[in-house]
Design an enzyme around this catalytic site. Structure first.
Site, mmCIF file in Angstrom:
data_model
loop_
_atom_site.group_PDB
_atom_site.id
_atom_site.type_symbol
_atom_site.label_atom_id
_atom_site.label_comp_id
_atom_site.label_asym_id
_atom_site.label_seq_id
_atom_site.Cartn_x
_atom_site.Cartn_y
_atom_site.Cartn_z
ATOM 1 N N SER A 119 -18.615 4.894 0.555
ATOM 2 C CA SER A 119 -17.814 4.095 -0.366
ATOM 3 C C SER A 119 -18.411 4.030 -1.762
ATOM 4 O O SER A 119 -17.814 3.444 -2.666
ATOM 5 C CB SER A 119 -17.651 2.673 0.187
ATOM 6 O OG SER A 119 -18.917 2.105 0.476
ATOM 7 N N HIS A 140 -12.922 8.940 1.235
ATOM 8 C CA HIS A 140 -13.152 7.506 1.360
ATOM 9 C C HIS A 140 -11.873 6.794 1.797
ATOM 10 O O HIS A 140 -10.961 6.587 1.004
ATOM 11 C CB HIS A 140 -13.656 6.938 0.031
ATOM 12 C CG HIS A 140 -13.913 5.471 0.063
ATOM 13 N ND1 HIS A 140 -13.743 4.660 -1.031
ATOM 14 C CD2 HIS A 140 -14.310 4.652 1.076
ATOM 15 C CE1 HIS A 140 -14.033 3.416 -0.707
ATOM 16 N NE2 HIS A 140 -14.372 3.387 0.567
ATOM 17 N N GLU A 152 -9.439 7.961 -1.138
ATOM 18 C CA GLU A 152 -10.060 8.545 -2.338
ATOM 19 C C GLU A 152 -10.710 9.863 -1.928
ATOM 20 O O GLU A 152 -11.501 9.901 -0.992
ATOM 21 C CB GLU A 152 -11.142 7.618 -2.896
ATOM 22 C CG GLU A 152 -10.635 6.427 -3.667
ATOM 23 C CD GLU A 152 -11.779 5.625 -4.279
ATOM 24 O OE1 GLU A 152 -11.717 5.343 -5.477
ATOM 25 O OE2 GLU A 152 -12.721 5.264 -3.544
ATOM 26 N N ASN A 190 -14.478 0.899 -5.555
ATOM 27 C CA ASN A 190 -15.581 -0.067 -5.497
ATOM 28 C C ASN A 190 -16.237 -0.314 -6.849
ATOM 29 O O ASN A 190 -16.898 -1.341 -7.032
ATOM 30 C CB ASN A 190 -16.610 0.376 -4.461
ATOM 31 C CG ASN A 190 -16.135 0.060 -3.066
ATOM 32 O OD1 ASN A 190 -15.586 -1.007 -2.815
ATOM 33 N ND2 ASN A 190 -16.320 0.988 -2.139
#
Length: 287
Positions: A119, A140, A152, A190
């Protein structure tokens, strides 16, 4: 060559969700973990999820049965040598991931693609542990995997266009939306989400408001479906801390400094929902 067989490394919440999603969409999946108990728990989690879907009429009983049959449990890493794609969903630790990818590089078929569900960590650095950097990529998934539509896709420095196109096609096959992002700490999701969560923790740490109030402000005032502290507990406070540390190290910017209260909770073992306690107390609280 189309991807037809996949090994998922790690039978935890993310790994089991990835395995379920792949199997539900017609792929043959091997779910690996180093411990039999983890694999057994992962399969049980998948079975429970599918049973709920069948009870609601979202899938047929035949689909539920076929999905379970499409997942082979394993505790022997050599199982990965049968797969076109390996998706790693191990803990967010660079040393661990590089050691694992070095092993997978030796075990797997020469043309197999090695993907990581990291992540926040560098795809380029993970790929450096292998001799197939052109076939290493970030994939991800969002949590919970069977529900969330986004993946992602992150190309490392040497990831080939062919590898990217195969992973993009697979993502569409499993009914997810692929978004290409560049290999920077935290990627997009993130890099935006974790500083917000960290700032929410600071508001509690500084006595601005209680956790319930912070979450209510973001839900009722900003139309977020889940408050940031509830979300942090769901993700795992240890994971939140690891990502913040990656952002701080990667960018060298003090704005990414993890809140001391986040560190304290992790040190205490208050990791969120999975531990029974984080910013909130849950019914499965340990001890």
């Amino acid at each position: 060559m189309m991807i037809q067989t996949v090994t998922v490394i790690g039978a935890g919440q993310m790994g089991s969700g990835i395995a379920q999603t792949l199997a539900q969409n017609g792929l043959q999946v091997t779910l690996y973990d180093i411990e039999q108990a983890a694999v057994t728990k992962g399969i049980a989690t998948i079975n429970s999820s599918l049973t709920r879907l069948a009870a609601k009429g979202n899938i047929s009983e035949a689909d539920r049965t076929q999905t379970i049959k499409s997942i082979i449990p394993s505790t022997d890493l050599i199982c990965a040598n049968r797969s076109d794609l390996i998706i790693e969903a191990a803990p967010e630790n660079m040393t661990m991931k590089k050691a694992l990818f070095e092993k997978l590089d030796r075990i797997c078929q020469p043309n197999a693609i090695l993907a990581t569900n990291t992540s926040s960590l560098s795809i380029t650095e993970i790929a450096s542990a292998t001799k197939r950097a052109s076939r290493v990529i970030g994939m991800h998934f969002m949590n919970p995997v069977p529900i969330m539509p986004l993946v992602e896709i992150i190309k490392g420095l040497e990831t080939s266009s062919n590898t990217y196109e195969k992973i993009k096609a697979l993502t569409l096959t499993i009914k997810k939306t692929p978004i290409e992002v560049q290999d920077f700490p935290g990627f997009v999701s993130n890099r935006i989400l974790m500083p917000m969560i960290n700032e929410a923790i600071y508001t509690v740490y500084e006595g601005v408001a209680e956790p319930e109030a912070v979450d209510q402000v973001m839900k009722l005032g900003m139309n977020h479906p889940m408050g940031p502290l509830t979300l942090a507990d769901f993700i795992g406070l240890d994971t939140c801390l690891a990502i913040m540390e990656t952002l701080q190290a990667g960018f060298g910017d003090s704005k990414y400094r993890p809140c001391p209260l986040l560190r304290k909770y992790v040190q205490a073992g208050w990791l969120g929902r999975k531990a029974g306690r984080g910013f909130y107390v849950y019914s499965n609280e340990k001890g």
